[in-house]
Design a protein around this motif. Structure first.
Motif, short mmCIF file in Angstrom:
data_model
loop_
_atom_site.label_atom_id
_atom_site.label_comp_id
_atom_site.label_asym_id
_atom_site.label_seq_id
_atom_site.Cartn_x
_atom_site.Cartn_y
_atom_site.Cartn_z
N VAL A 142 5.95 18.96 4.19
CA VAL A 142 5.27 19.87 3.28
C VAL A 142 4.74 21.09 4.02
O VAL A 142 4.87 22.24 3.56
CB VAL A 142 4.12 19.14 2.55
CG1 VAL A 142 3.23 20.12 1.80
CG2 VAL A 142 4.68 18.12 1.58
N GLU A 169 13.98 23.58 0.45
CA GLU A 169 12.64 23.07 0.71
C GLU A 169 12.56 21.57 0.44
O GLU A 169 12.02 20.81 1.24
CB GLU A 169 11.62 23.81 -0.16
CG GLU A 169 11.41 25.26 0.25
CD GLU A 169 10.32 25.92 -0.57
OE1 GLU A 169 9.77 25.25 -1.48
OE2 GLU A 169 10.01 27.09 -0.31
N ARG A 170 13.11 21.14 -0.69
CA ARG A 170 13.06 19.72 -1.03
C ARG A 170 13.85 18.88 -0.03
O ARG A 170 13.41 17.81 0.38
CB ARG A 170 13.62 19.50 -2.44
CG ARG A 170 13.53 18.06 -2.92
CD ARG A 170 14.11 17.91 -4.31
NE ARG A 170 13.38 18.74 -5.27
CZ ARG A 170 13.75 18.89 -6.54
NH1 ARG A 170 14.84 18.29 -6.99
NH2 ARG A 170 13.03 19.64 -7.35
N LYS A 219 6.98 23.91 2.66
CA LYS A 219 6.22 24.52 1.57
C LYS A 219 5.23 25.57 2.06
O LYS A 219 5.17 26.69 1.53
CB LYS A 219 5.48 23.44 0.78
CG LYS A 219 6.38 22.37 0.17
CD LYS A 219 7.23 22.92 -0.96
CE LYS A 219 8.01 21.82 -1.66
NZ LYS A 219 8.84 22.33 -2.77
#
Length: 268
Positions: free
Chosen positions: A64, A159-160, A68
């Motif tokens: 993350v 990103e995922r 992110k």
């Protein structure tokens, strides 16, 4: 232990990044699993599940922050490496010994003349090879490692996928810590110290690239075997420990330099 960490690191490098907290994660999870069994009274399966959940959580946090929040992977995983090492020392001190026999049997059992950790590595390498070579999901990491921006423009959820990779690698590192603790009947707080650099070295020697987009599961295993061969040769020659670290460091620098030169030549 090193083989399992290298498999996780190989996925990271294929995707164009790395995780320097894998060694600390392995130490933390091994110690926490041992503490849950010996001091909290948890059954062996529940303690292992709790340790693996903690490992996945640690990897998820890394993912993350990197994917992110967009903090550099070097800074992120260096920071979490310190955090996870501190947690391991706080929970286990120098280590937790005399773990339950039901737990140690998992790492000391033998089948067809090979101990269970060897079989675990063989299974992980086989699954890793199949996933990277024959499944669409894991082959996406080659595209991300080659050019993340182009992969995003082509429709991949970069990103995922990066968060998933960090989570999976955290889980693999935690598994390595549990396997080591089960094998030696001791959960050491410092067993993973410095192992992340060894894993990166093995992966690069096995065909991975710091630029991303290259590497195989079998290559990671071969790299680990080569590093182990060098270490055994140094021990046979009775090379002092200080010089062993210098030589292994030179091997890493040489491997990275050779990879960089080959990458520039292929780009031209």
């Amino acid at each position: 232990f090193e083989s399992i960490l290298a498999l996780g690191m190989m996925l990271m490098l294929i995707g164009g990044t790395f995780d320097l907290s894998v060694g600390a994660t392995a130490s933390m999870v091994g110690v926490v699993t041992g503490w849950l069994m010996k001091h909290a009274g948890w059954p062996v399966p529940a303690a292992i599940a709790g340790g693996l959940a903690l490992a996945a959580l640690g990897g998820f946090v890394n993912g993350v922050i990197v994917a992110k929040v967009r903090v550099n992977a070097l800074v992120t995983t260096l920071g979490t490496m310190g955090i996870y090492t501190g947690v391991a020392l706080l929970v286990g001190g120098p280590g937790i010994t005399f773990l339950p026999p039901a737990f140690t049997r998992l790492g000391q059992a033998q089948f067809l003349g090979l101990q269970s950790p060897v079989w675990l590595v063989i299974v992980l390498v086989a699954f890793g090879h199949y996933g990277l070579a024959h499944t669409r999901f894991f082959r996406q990491y080659y595209y991300i490692g080659s050019n993340a921006k182009a992969a995003h423009l082509s429709g991949l959820n970069v990103e995922r996928l990066q968060v998933f990779a960090f989570t999976l690698v955290g889980l693999i590192a935690g598994l390595a810590g549990i396997v080591y603790a089960s094998r030696v009947a001791t959960a050491s707080s410092t067993v993973g110290m410095g192992k992340e650099l060894g894993a990166i070295t093995a992966c690069i020697l096995g065909g991975a690239s710091l630029q991303g987009g290259r590497g195989t599961a079998w290559g990671a295993l071969l790299g680990v075997l080569f590093v182990a061969l060098v270490q055994n040769m140094l021990l046979i020659k009775q090379v002092r420990p200080e010089w062993q670290g210098i030589i292994l460091g030179l091997v890493l620098v040489f491997a990275v330099a050779a990879d960089s030169i080959l990458h520039r030549q292929s780009t031209r």
